[in-house]
Design a protein around this motif. Structure first.
Motif: not given
Length: 113
Positions: A26-32, A110-111
């Protein structure tokens, strides 16, 4: 379906194919993942290329609560980056948990904990 997404993600992530893992996040996972990718150094790549045994993993059964799932992953012969700024290293056995969220009937990573 959460298990299939976790499996596909783990296959890419734990073999250091971070760009290929992006499509399962997801967007959070992509940033990470982008942050992790930006912290890969030549010493890490050297460690990966020296590995004589490919990493392997087994997924546990997803624990699902509403729109969140967690999947335990048992890792073997995996190269891990535990601390930013320090060289990645081979670890014989390790465990991580993949956290997924469901959005519009699609599971995304997500993480990782």
């Amino acid at each position: 379906k959460a298990a299939a997404v976790a499996d596909s993600f783990a296959t890419q992530y734990f073999t250091w194919h971070f760009p290929d893992a992006l499509r399962f996040a997801d967007e959070h996972g992509k940033q990470w993942l982008r942050f992790m990718s930006s912290n890969v150094h030549d010493a890490d790549l050297d460690e990966i290329s020296k590995a004589s045994v490919p990493p392997s993993f087994e997924l546990g059964t997803p624990e699902i609560t509403n729109d969140t799932a967690s999947v335990k992953v048992s890792l073997h012969d995996v190269i891990l980056m535990d601390t930013l700024g320090s060289r990645a290293h081979m670890q014989k056995d390790a465990e991580r948990t993949i956290i997924l969220v469901k959005n519009q009937d699609r599971w995304k990573v997500h993480s990782i904990q």
